[in-house]
Scaffold this active site. Structure first.
Site, PDB file in Angstrom:
ATOM      1  N   ASP A  59      81.189  26.159  -6.075  1.00  0.00           N
ATOM      2  CA  ASP A  59      80.798  27.469  -5.561  1.00  0.00           C
ATOM      3  C   ASP A  59      80.230  27.322  -4.153  1.00  0.00           C
ATOM      4  O   ASP A  59      79.281  26.563  -3.944  1.00  0.00           O
ATOM      5  CB  ASP A  59      79.737  28.081  -6.481  1.00  0.00           C
ATOM      6  CG  ASP A  59      79.343  29.468  -6.058  1.00  0.00           C
ATOM      7  OD1 ASP A  59      80.032  30.422  -6.458  1.00  0.00           O
ATOM      8  OD2 ASP A  59      78.358  29.608  -5.303  1.00  0.00           O
ATOM      9  N   TYR A  64      76.558  29.765   3.373  1.00  0.00           N
ATOM     10  CA  TYR A  64      75.856  28.521   3.030  1.00  0.00           C
ATOM     11  C   TYR A  64      76.106  27.384   4.018  1.00  0.00           C
ATOM     12  O   TYR A  64      75.375  26.391   4.016  1.00  0.00           O
ATOM     13  CB  TYR A  64      76.282  27.998   1.645  1.00  0.00           C
ATOM     14  CG  TYR A  64      76.098  28.938   0.477  1.00  0.00           C
ATOM     15  CD1 TYR A  64      75.207  29.997   0.524  1.00  0.00           C
ATOM     16  CD2 TYR A  64      76.811  28.729  -0.701  1.00  0.00           C
ATOM     17  CE1 TYR A  64      75.070  30.842  -0.557  1.00  0.00           C
ATOM     18  CE2 TYR A  64      76.670  29.569  -1.790  1.00  0.00           C
ATOM     19  CZ  TYR A  64      75.796  30.632  -1.704  1.00  0.00           C
ATOM     20  OH  TYR A  64      75.661  31.460  -2.781  1.00  0.00           O
ATOM     21  N   LYS A  94      82.523  33.322  -0.708  1.00  0.00           N
ATOM     22  CA  LYS A  94      82.002  34.707  -0.679  1.00  0.00           C
ATOM     23  C   LYS A  94      82.047  35.307   0.719  1.00  0.00           C
ATOM     24  O   LYS A  94      81.867  34.602   1.711  1.00  0.00           O
ATOM     25  CB  LYS A  94      80.552  34.721  -1.191  1.00  0.00           C
ATOM     26  CG  LYS A  94      80.377  33.982  -2.496  1.00  0.00           C
ATOM     27  CD  LYS A  94      79.019  34.131  -3.129  1.00  0.00           C
ATOM     28  CE  LYS A  94      78.878  33.125  -4.257  1.00  0.00           C
ATOM     29  NZ  LYS A  94      78.466  31.788  -3.827  1.00  0.00           N
ATOM     30  N   HIS A 127      79.547  39.117  -1.343  1.00  0.00           N
ATOM     31  CA  HIS A 127      78.295  38.377  -1.589  1.00  0.00           C
ATOM     32  C   HIS A 127      77.123  39.289  -1.983  1.00  0.00           C
ATOM     33  O   HIS A 127      76.360  38.983  -2.887  1.00  0.00           O
ATOM     34  CB  HIS A 127      77.943  37.575  -0.321  1.00  0.00           C
ATOM     35  CG  HIS A 127      77.093  36.382  -0.577  1.00  0.00           C
ATOM     36  ND1 HIS A 127      77.160  35.231   0.172  1.00  0.00           N
ATOM     37  CD2 HIS A 127      76.147  36.143  -1.504  1.00  0.00           C
ATOM     38  CE1 HIS A 127      76.313  34.349  -0.287  1.00  0.00           C
ATOM     39  NE2 HIS A 127      75.672  34.869  -1.301  1.00  0.00           N
ATOM     40  N   GLN A 196      78.754  37.740  -9.996  1.00  0.00           N
ATOM     41  CA  GLN A 196      77.837  36.577  -9.972  1.00  0.00           C
ATOM     42  C   GLN A 196      76.430  37.057  -9.606  1.00  0.00           C
ATOM     43  O   GLN A 196      76.220  37.619  -8.533  1.00  0.00           O
ATOM     44  CB  GLN A 196      78.319  35.538  -8.954  1.00  0.00           C
ATOM     45  CG  GLN A 196      77.513  34.253  -9.060  1.00  0.00           C
ATOM     46  CD  GLN A 196      77.841  33.213  -7.997  1.00  0.00           C
ATOM     47  OE1 GLN A 196      77.031  32.916  -7.129  1.00  0.00           O
ATOM     48  NE2 GLN A 196      79.036  32.655  -8.059  1.00  0.00           N
ATOM     49  N   ASN A 275      71.479  15.463  -7.135  1.00  0.00           N
ATOM     50  CA  ASN A 275      70.955  14.202  -7.662  1.00  0.00           C
ATOM     51  C   ASN A 275      71.852  13.756  -8.828  1.00  0.00           C
ATOM     52  O   ASN A 275      72.063  14.508  -9.772  1.00  0.00           O
ATOM     53  CB  ASN A 275      69.518  14.452  -8.139  1.00  0.00           C
ATOM     54  CG  ASN A 275      68.960  13.297  -8.930  1.00  0.00           C
ATOM     55  OD1 ASN A 275      69.327  13.078 -10.077  1.00  0.00           O
ATOM     56  ND2 ASN A 275      68.081  12.545  -8.305  1.00  0.00           N
ATOM     57  N   ASN A 282      73.057  17.937 -16.422  1.00  0.00           N
ATOM     58  CA  ASN A 282      73.419  19.359 -16.447  1.00  0.00           C
ATOM     59  C   ASN A 282      74.777  19.604 -17.110  1.00  0.00           C
ATOM     60  O   ASN A 282      75.095  20.740 -17.468  1.00  0.00           O
ATOM     61  CB  ASN A 282      73.400  19.936 -15.032  1.00  0.00           C
ATOM     62  CG  ASN A 282      71.990  19.967 -14.442  1.00  0.00           C
ATOM     63  OD1 ASN A 282      71.010  19.795 -15.166  1.00  0.00           O
ATOM     64  ND2 ASN A 282      71.880  20.164 -13.139  1.00  0.00           N
TER      65      ASN A 282
HETATM   66  P1  A2P Z   1      68.091  18.618  -7.086  1.00  0.00           P
HETATM   67  O1  A2P Z   1      69.265  19.031  -6.230  1.00  0.00           O
HETATM   68  O2  A2P Z   1      67.160  17.706  -6.389  1.00  0.00           O
HETATM   69  O3  A2P Z   1      68.492  18.128  -8.464  1.00  0.00           O
HETATM   70  P2  A2P Z   1      69.429  26.380  -9.533  1.00  0.00           P
HETATM   71  O4  A2P Z   1      70.670  25.724 -10.052  1.00  0.00           O
HETATM   72  O5  A2P Z   1      68.737  27.303 -10.489  1.00  0.00           O
HETATM   73  O6  A2P Z   1      69.676  27.033  -8.194  1.00  0.00           O
HETATM   74  O7  A2P Z   1      68.343  25.225  -9.275  1.00  0.00           O
HETATM   75  C1  A2P Z   1      68.560  24.250  -8.309  1.00  0.00           C
HETATM   76  C2  A2P Z   1      67.303  23.443  -8.140  1.00  0.00           C
HETATM   77  O8  A2P Z   1      66.966  22.812  -9.390  1.00  0.00           O
HETATM   78  C3  A2P Z   1      67.476  22.334  -7.136  1.00  0.00           C
HETATM   79  O9  A2P Z   1      66.251  22.230  -6.432  1.00  0.00           O
HETATM   80  C4  A2P Z   1      67.731  21.090  -7.976  1.00  0.00           C
HETATM   81  O10 A2P Z   1      67.196  19.952  -7.331  1.00  0.00           O
HETATM   82  C5  A2P Z   1      66.938  21.391  -9.235  1.00  0.00           C
HETATM   83  N1  A2P Z   1      67.588  20.835 -10.431  1.00  0.00           N
HETATM   84  C6  A2P Z   1      68.898  20.821 -10.719  1.00  0.00           C
HETATM   85  N2  A2P Z   1      69.130  20.267 -11.916  1.00  0.00           N
HETATM   86  C7  A2P Z   1      67.919  19.908 -12.404  1.00  0.00           C
HETATM   87  C8  A2P Z   1      67.480  19.289 -13.612  1.00  0.00           C
HETATM   88  N3  A2P Z   1      68.344  18.919 -14.549  1.00  0.00           N
HETATM   89  N4  A2P Z   1      66.144  19.074 -13.771  1.00  0.00           N
HETATM   90  C9  A2P Z   1      65.257  19.458 -12.815  1.00  0.00           C
HETATM   91  N5  A2P Z   1      65.607  20.057 -11.659  1.00  0.00           N
HETATM   92  C10 A2P Z   1      66.929  20.282 -11.453  1.00  0.00           C
END
Ligand code: A2P
Length: 330
Positions: A59, A64, A94, A127, A196, A275, A282
């Protein structure tokens, strides 16, 4: 192939979009961050790693600044043999508010395709449901910049042309309330495939989800973890006590509980992590489930919108209040 570059055999379950029959992997990889995450190289490497782990749905948005690194990562993934062709991926971008004018839609999509080095998108979304004055870059609270109601007829007709021309396989909207979706449906020859919007256990969007479902529109969840670390997000979702208790009892993380919950609501999920460990975590949501009791506890969490869109309010309208922007859905 060197180890570490091997493509995974894991495949993410898919939704089928009603109007096009197109398959969309339920979990999509978000590329929005605010402030923009490091260099373009960081995004490119994150996308490459995501492809290795099995993500096939990405996405992005012209706003962005990640279309280009996403496109570069995909080109590299093909040359590394992680995927054979771009057709194995589902790519969403978008239309930004500045281009939300009938005659500017097609050129904007062509620019996005050029950034991505692609012939077509899988999904192109409006968007936000508003337009910014022509010729002015970005958004700002400054009134002279701004905003007027989108001319849905000409913009949606241009979105339909984009699909007819084969430049995108599906079209949809983002940040639309029930009322605004209904406005589009009233004039659409091709109905939106997706809306979305923010969806997470603290902003469950039951009314909008049911309305969209009844009209064959898939709800896609952005900020499913509350977008911690961005200007529109916070730690309120990941720090929610109810979710922490459920996660602990199940031996899962709060993030996994949020994503599993979203999956069980029948929505698609756009989750962002750059990360590697969290990217993996996830995806690990498909072979376990939440109990009725856990679902009830989540259902009972007090509701409030996280991403409120205050930057789109202005003294002279069209949206003077959040009530008006969201048509009472706040
Ligand atoms: P990072 O990129 O360092 O993992 P959303 O998807 O709701 O927009 O949230 C994104 C944020 O949540 C990012 O800051 C991401 O940081 C963090 N994030 C993504 N996956 C996890 C996870 N499994 N546990 C904790 N934080 C997460």
């Amino acid at each position: 192939m060197e180890s570490g570059l091997e493509a995974t055999s894991f495949s993410i379950p898919e939704h089928v979009l009603r109007w096009s029959g197109q398959k969309m992997p339920i979990t999509g990889f978000g590329t929005a961050s605010d402030p923009v995450e490091g260099s373009e190289l960081v995004t490119k490497l994150a996308v490459l790693q995501a492809i290795k782990l099995g993500y096939r749905h990405f996405d992005t948005a012209s706003l962005y600044g990640t279309e280009q690194p996403l496109g570069e990562a995909i080109t590299e993934a093909i040359s590394l043999g992680l995927i054979k062709t771009r057709d194995e991926l589902f790519i969403t971008s978008k239309l930004w508010c500045i281009d939300a004018h009938g005659e500017l839609v097609l050129p904007a999509l062509r620019r996005s395709l050029e950034n991505l080095k692609m012939e077509y998108l899988d999904l192109y979304l409006i968007h936000w449901p508003l337009s910014v004055k022509k010729g002015i870059q970005g958004v700002s609270g400054d009134e002279e910049y701004f905003i007027f109601p989108m001319d849905f007829s000409s913009v949606w007709a241009a979105m339909e042309d984009c699909q007819r021309l084969g430049l995108t396989k599906s079209i949809g909207v983002s940040n639309f309330s029930c009322k605004k979706v209904a406005n589009i449906l009233a004039i659409a020859k091709i109905p939106p495939a997706v809306n979305q919007v923010e969806v997470n256990p603290l902003w469950q969007q039951n009314k909008l989800r049911e309305f969209c479902h009844a009209n064959g529109i898939l709800l896609s969840a952005y900020s499913p973890l509350g977008a911690i670390g961005t200007s529109w997000g916070s730690n309120r979702v990941l720090e929610c006590e109810v979710l922490k208790e459920i996660a602990e009892a199940k031996g899962k993380t709060v993030a996994q509980v949020c994503l599993r919950w979203a999956y069980e609501q029948g929505v698609s999920i756009i989750v962002k992590s750059f990360n590697g460990e969290r990217m993996k975590q996830n995806l690990d949501i498909f072979n376990w489930s939440l109990s009725e009791d856990e679902l009830k506890k989540i259902n009972d969490i007090p509701q409030s919108r996280g991403c409120r869109g205050e930057e789109f309010l202005s003294k002279n309208g069209p949206f003077k209040t959040l009530e008006e922007l969201w048509d009472g859905e706040i």
